[in-house]
Enzyme design. Structure first.
Site, PDB file in Angstrom:
ATOM      1  N   GLU A 418       0.830  -1.208   0.000  1.00 45.13           N
ATOM      2  CA  GLU A 418       0.000   0.000   0.000  1.00 45.13           C
ATOM      3  C   GLU A 418       0.862   1.254   0.000  1.00 45.13           C
ATOM      4  O   GLU A 418       0.361   2.347  -0.236  1.00 45.13           O
ATOM      5  CB  GLU A 418      -0.882   0.048   1.259  1.00 45.13           C
ATOM      6  N   ASP A 442      -5.105   2.595  -0.783  1.00 42.03           N
ATOM      7  CA  ASP A 442      -4.057   3.366  -0.122  1.00 42.03           C
ATOM      8  C   ASP A 442      -2.878   3.604  -1.057  1.00 42.03           C
ATOM      9  O   ASP A 442      -2.265   4.670  -1.014  1.00 42.03           O
ATOM     10  CB  ASP A 442      -3.601   2.644   1.160  1.00 42.03           C
ATOM     11  N   CYS A 485      -6.472  -6.387  -3.648  1.00 43.97           N
ATOM     12  CA  CYS A 485      -7.698  -6.403  -2.856  1.00 43.97           C
ATOM     13  C   CYS A 485      -8.266  -5.003  -2.679  1.00 43.97           C
ATOM     14  O   CYS A 485      -9.244  -4.814  -1.974  1.00 43.97           O
ATOM     15  CB  CYS A 485      -7.467  -7.052  -1.496  1.00 43.97           C
TER      16      CYS A 485
HETATM   17  C1  PEP Z   1      -6.578  -0.678   0.289  1.00 38.43           C
HETATM   18  O1  PEP Z   1      -6.001   0.249   0.854  1.00 38.43           O
HETATM   19  O2  PEP Z   1      -6.625  -0.807  -0.954  1.00 38.43           O
HETATM   20  C2  PEP Z   1      -7.269  -1.703   1.082  1.00 38.43           C
HETATM   21  C3  PEP Z   1      -7.738  -2.790   0.517  1.00 38.43           C
HETATM   22  O3  PEP Z   1      -7.422  -1.473   2.410  1.00 38.43           O
HETATM   23  P1  PEP Z   1      -8.491  -0.432   3.056  1.00 38.43           P
HETATM   24  O4  PEP Z   1      -9.361   0.079   1.956  1.00 38.43           O
HETATM   25  O5  PEP Z   1      -9.234  -1.189   4.089  1.00 38.43           O
HETATM   26  O6  PEP Z   1      -7.570   0.595   3.611  1.00 38.43           O
HETATM   27 MG    MG Z   2      -5.574   0.101   2.953  1.00 39.59          MG
END
Ligand code: PEP
Ligand code: MG
Length: 560
Positions: A418, A442, A485
């Protein structure tokens, strides 16, 4: 009112219905406000308001029960009892007899209960929010202000708000809300994520959304990011016909994820807890690619017990006996604050602060307890448990996390990619862990230096930015399995590009799975690679999108 309003489309599909706006906070009635002298009449007004609030809460409860939401009914009935409490009525009466105006008397009488509850241990302290909601409803009624929270409606509606809090969305009935429209929030804000999880079309970052008059019929296009007030019958019919055509193409979208030439790409679900299992299974998820464990504990003031955690993990592992379950350790901080893991003092930039794995340096016991609960939950289960850490920056952090996993008996440690530094040095991190999962939400925020919670920067929070694709490439090419993800995986066109970049699995909100599966199976791996190369060669997000589409000819058969 302009013909068409434009924001960012963050959850696909179309929705048509009258606008209902979430009202803002109810102000505190001024201290010292007095009534005109007729205490009996003032008392009657105050008690009638409390009674009306109780009746409204009970009827909402009955409606919740009709939709199968028994827990919701229990909460609303408990709130109605607070409004009908005789002790509260006595308190209000006493204040009014002293000359205090009805709204202020109600506010102060609730204050006494509030203090009692707040000091009475964790379970009762959590009820303070419910009590405040009852108080605000009564005060709003007495001051002639709109009711706070999600409005009641006898017909399906388009929910409009400045932004949506998790507490607002928890009680929403997806059958009643045909679309979300918010002024704030970007494509990766939690409003957007919740909308996709519920399968409700949504447009965010729409300036002036709350200025649309309540009751105005609007047509929301969550794919194009538009809102059309007072659409014609033809426009509504055309929008419904297009989504029906897509729905029938999707009905035949089943089976494991693969390209047309048989290159397997497991399609997994993003979940926030056991409650999301059913939708994931119904959409044909081959496993879980992101279990956001902090969603289990958002409203807690103390850490969950080991047994509670173990149970929440076991339920998910049991739901996918032949699949994998990728669990992310607590990602507290920034956009996901956890009451029992507060930031260490004021942070000027919470997104750049002690969040995710960084926070666990201060709380190694919390990480160890979570890993222990995960290891126990997986013992004797056939699902493959993989555990990953959020917000990892370098190889040393990856190594530290892998060591903590080994100590707890977790066999398959991984890290999220990230942070741009981690993406650029993916080879270093790859030698420490077994797998990567790219969090494009992120990664985009940090690559483009655009806070994901700032609606005005939606154009920079776009994972199609070629710079973001440049960061995906080294992670996907580092020689270990690498999934995505972030929300990018749920965009059917970008999903093909990610596979072309070498990504080995895709994880997304359950409602996005059928369209991604359908887009992938209509294209060869080579077409995906060409689309990826064309996107990376582009100079803007918009051009990258257009360039990729030119290599993915079958998108048109899906109305994309
Ligand atoms: C992301 O940052 O892409 C992620 C899957 O985590 P979150 O959206 O929960 O920060
Ligand atoms: Mg994230």
């Amino acid at each position: 009112m302009p013909e068409i309003l434009r924001g960012a489309g963050v959850s696909p599909g179309t929705g048509y219905g009258p606008v209902r706006t979430i009202a803002g906070a109810v102000p505190e009635p001024p201290a010292g406000a007095e009534h005109g002298g007729d205490a009996a009449a003032e008392r009657e007004t105050a008690l009638a308001a409390l009674d009306a609030v109780a009746a409204d809460l009970e009827s909402r409860g009955a409606r919740a029960a009709e939709t199968g939401n028994k827990d919701g009914q229990d909460v609303l009935n408990a709130q109605a009892m607070m409004a009908r409490d005789p002790g509260l009525a006595d308190g209000v009466q006493a204040k009014i007899e002293e000359g205090t105006a009805a709204a202020r008397a109600v506010f102060e009488a609730f204050g006494v209960y509030r203090e009692m509850l707040a000091g009475a241990g964790e379970y009762l302290a959590a009820r303070v929010t419910d009590l405040d909601d009852v108080r605000d409803r009564a005060v709003a009624r007495l001051l002639g202000l709109p009711m706070p929270g999600v409005p009641a409606s006898d017909e399906p509606f388009v929910l409009v708000a400045r932004d949506l809090a998790p507490a607002d969305t928890a009680v929403l009935d997806p059958a009643q809300v045909v679309a979300f429209v918010t002024e704030e929030g970007g494509p990766t804000s939690h409003t957007a994520i919740i909308a996709r999880t519920m399968g409700v079309p949504a447009v965010v970052a729409l300036p002036g959304a709350t200025g649309i008059a309540d009751g105005t019929p609007v047509l929301v296009d969550g794919t194009a990011g538009t809102v059309r007030p007072d659409p014609s019958e033809d426009e509504v019919a055309a929008a419904h016909a297009a989504s029906a055509a897509r729905a029938s193409a999707l009905e035949v979208s089943t089976g494991p994820g693969t390209t047309r030439d048989g290159h397997a790409v497991p399609l997994l679900a993003n979940i926030g807890g056991p409650k999301d299992i059913e939708a994931a299974l119904a959409a044909g998820a081959e496993g879980v690619g992101l279990y956001r464990t902090e969603f289990l504990f958002l409203d807690r003031s103390t850490p969950p017990s080991d047994a509670e955690q173990e149970e929440a993990y076991r339920e998910v592992l049991e739901a996918f006996p032949e699949g994998r379950v990728v669990v992310r350790t607590l990602d507290a901080g920034a956009d996901k604050p956890l009451a029992f893991l507060p930031a260490p003092g004021e942070e000027p930039n919470p997104a750049l602060g002690e969040r995710g794995l960084r926070m666990m340096r201060r709380h190694p016991d919390v990480l160890a307890a979570q890993l222990g609960a995960l290891a126990r939950a997986a013992a004797g289960r056939t699902a493959k448990l993989q555990v990953m850490a959020p917000m990892v920056t370098d190889a040393a952090e990856a190594a530290g996390f892998a060591a903590a996993c080994r100590e707890a008996g977790i066999e398959h440690p991984g890290v999220m990619i990230e942070v741009p530094a981690a993406a650029l040095r993916a080879d270093d991190l790859a030698s420490e862990v077994e797998f990567f999962s790219i969090g494009t939400n992120d990664l985009t925020q940090y690559a483009c230096a655009a806070d994901r919670q700032v609606g005005g920067l939606a154009h920079l929070q776009d994972p199609w930015q070629p710079a973001v694709l440049d960061l995906v490439a080294p992670a996907a090419g580092a020689g270990i399995p690498c999934g995505v993800c972030g929300e990018a995986a749920g965009d059917p066109v970008l999903a093909c590009v990610l596979v072309g970049l070498g990504v080995t699995s895709l994880s997304m909100s359950a409602p996005s799975l059928p369209l991604v599966r359908a887009a992938l199976v209509r294209h060869t791996l080579d077409e995906c690679r060409q689309a990826a190369a064309a996107a990376r060669a582009a100079r803007s997000a918009e051009q990258a999108r257009t360039a990729a589409r030119a290599h993915l000819p079958a998108l048109a058969t899906l109305g994309l």
